[in-house]
Every structure is written in structure tokens, then in C-alpha cells.
Design a protein around this motif. Sequence first.
Motif: not given
Length: 447
Positions: A165-185
Motif C-alpha cells: 500500500x502506498x500513500x502520501x506522507x503526512x509530513x512531507x507529501x512524499x510517497x510512503x509505504x504502509x505496512x504492519x510491524x510489531x503488531x501495529x501499522x
Amino acid sequence: MSRTALLLGLAAVLAGEALTGHAPSPLGGRFHKQPRPLRREGRIPQARLQAQALAKGEPLAALRGGGDDAAAAIVEYILALDVGTHATVASIKFPGASTATLVQNDMSHLETPTALSFRGKKIECGEIAADTPAMNAANQIAGYMPLLGPFRNELPPAFPLPIFKVAPSARSGCTSAEVTFNGGALEVPLEQAVAHQISTMQEYAHTQLKSHVDAGSTTFEGRSVALVVPSTFSDRQMHALTDAASISGYERSYLVPWHVAISQAYGERHKKDLLADNAAEGGGRCVCLVDVGASCAAATVVEFRGLEGKVLSVECTESAGAGCVDEILARHFEPEIDAQHGKGTCESPKSRFRLRKACERLKKMLSTLDETRINVDGLLPESEVSIKYSRAKLTDIELIADMGERIRRVVERAIAKAGIAPQDLSSLEVVGGGSRIPFVLAAVQSG
């Protein structure tokens, strides 16, 4: 010419032997620094001798001597990287050494998958991460390099869609990936993914260096990194690449335009022939170098006078590469598979990954066979799914036909912009992951 040859060719660039004439290109000139040799006053002579010996593959025991110099030896080097869409290749270059040394990963391979995976509390990179989609496709970040930089709401038609999953970063507007890590998003900016890839390659380099010497007597310092930049990258994407180098801990980063790297690699590879051409009456040669990678295609025309090269033109197009062919074939077969085995068969990230892998195998087989059938492994637990296709039908798919035409136009524009006639070219070389695909070769030759 392979990507490893390209990295070895960077040795001459990093030694300050840059090409003399750079044509205007999509890279722009403001954000990349021309690579130059590291010069540090007071460098220990013993360290220089060790660096030169290591670059030549000579044993270092005789050079240590057991004195104070050996105990304090510091060897500084430059790490050169070509972080591709599918794989990363690296080399190390020592000041004072004339050649670069290719870096092997923990599996002794020269190419390391450009991939990052998240499994439980573990973050893995490279070979291990590349196998993750078979178990947990949504938590693998791969094929992300073309997405680096500002988030794009619309992608070109043939663009390989990311499994994650890709989405714009809330801080920079650059592309970020959304993953599950250590039980959380977890939101992972793609700059961080690139930084992790750079750090992993540096670890491999250090492991390789330490295998040659006693780690207690020599310290290796990688303070500078040189990164090959695709011709399709925008200024903001180049900024993102330098940000990644900073995140990974490098004090200095050099962005080497693709056309500089591949031209220098050609010069290194054909050194004897170029010198012979220059000695002949009216010597010199013009060559067209075409790179069809995983996600883009580029062409450059270079004029050589002896070992001195001048870039006459650079042209490129995105969404034209081997990975794009895999994506187009997957989209082509998905409706057919849904009709046979039920709607939504290829909907999950894991299923999409497996179908795309099958299409990659199909593409490779059709490079040598006229027709073939392959199984889509693991797509359905109780049914065998297979796809059959012929080489002749490939260009019947509209997006593939369009890709071939765009590659042809890239070569045509590069030659025209260079101001030379096609018959005046001494040679035309095609490199990259898409260089063995028949319709790609036909498109290049017709350009």
C-alpha cells in the motif's frame, strides 16, 4: 554490457576522469555533484598501500609490518551504487586504486534484490526480503524506486503497480509505504527504504573487506557514496535520493547521471579499440547506448576521441521496461483466470505477486521459444492454474505495442538530437533487463 560493468566503469568517474561535454538532460545540473577523488591531507602511507593491495586482490599481511602505522591504519573508500527497481549492484573504490571492486552479498551474489520486508519484529533486506511475498506480500516493499519522491495520484498506463500500500506522507507529501510491524501499522517513507538498502550494501562491503585483513589493525571508513541516477528522475526525486544517503549516515553523496556512468563503462570496456580508432586517420567513433531496465528506457549518443567521451544527447521514457511487460501480461491474463476460476482469484496481494512472477517466467521463456505454457504456482490451493501464450501475440497487446513504439522513438530522438545520421554510428548497444526481449530489440533496431 552488464550492470556490474557499469559499476566498474564508475571507477574512472570517481577518479575524476569525468566526461567533458554533458548534454542537457532530464536530470538538470543543479542538484548533482560531479564525482571527484577524496583527498585527505596526512593520510597514513601504510593505509594507501593496503588499499591498493586490496583492490588488486593481493595479500595484506606483508604490508602491515607490525608497527604503529599498522595499528592506526584507516582506509577510506567510496561506495558506488546502482539501486535499481528490481536489484542493487555495488562496488567499492579506494583513493589511489585504479579499479573498483564489486561487492558480494551474504549469498555471494553480485546483485541484491531491492526489497525490504517486515515480519513480526524483524526488518529484513535483500535476498530474504525478496522471498517474503510468498508468505506475507503486503508487508514487502519492493519495486519502489520509480515511486521515490513526491506522491503521484496518477501513474502511466503500463506502470508496474506496487504490491504494498502506498500513500502520501503526512509530513512531507512524499510517497510512503504502509505496512504492519510489531503488531501495529507503520508508515515507511520510501527514502527510509532506500537508506536501508544503502546501509545493507555497506554492511556487505565491510564484511567483504574484513575477510581480507585483520579487523583489529585496519578501520574502513565509507564516508562517501556515489549513486547512479536514472534519466527519468526529476529534481525532487534526486533530492529524495540524497536524503536517503544522509539517513544512511553518509557525509557526502554524489549523484552520477546514468548517461555519464554508462558512457564511462563503455570507455573502460573498449579502451584498446578506442585508442586504436584514435590513432587511425579521422579516428574516433560515435556510439548509441540504450538501457532498457525494469521500469524505464533511455538512450544516449556518445562521441569518443580516444578515451575522452562527449555526451551528445540523452532521451528517456518511463513505464517501458522488463517489469512493465510483467505487469501488462498479468493484467492481460487476470480476466481470463477470473472467468475460469472465479472472480477475485488474483485480487489479494499474494495472488497478484504470484501471477506477476509467473508472467515474468513466461516473458523469459518467450525470449527463446515461439510458444510456451507455464503454471501459476500456488495461486489456488486445490486447482492448477496455467497460462499459454506465443511470442507472436505479445505485440497484439496494445500496451506492449505502445511500449515498443516509445522505445523506438527514444532511440530515434537521441540520434536526431545528436545531429548525426544513423549510418554514422559505429555501434549500437542494448543493456538492461529488457535487452533480451525480442520486441524490444526489434524496436531499438528500427529506431
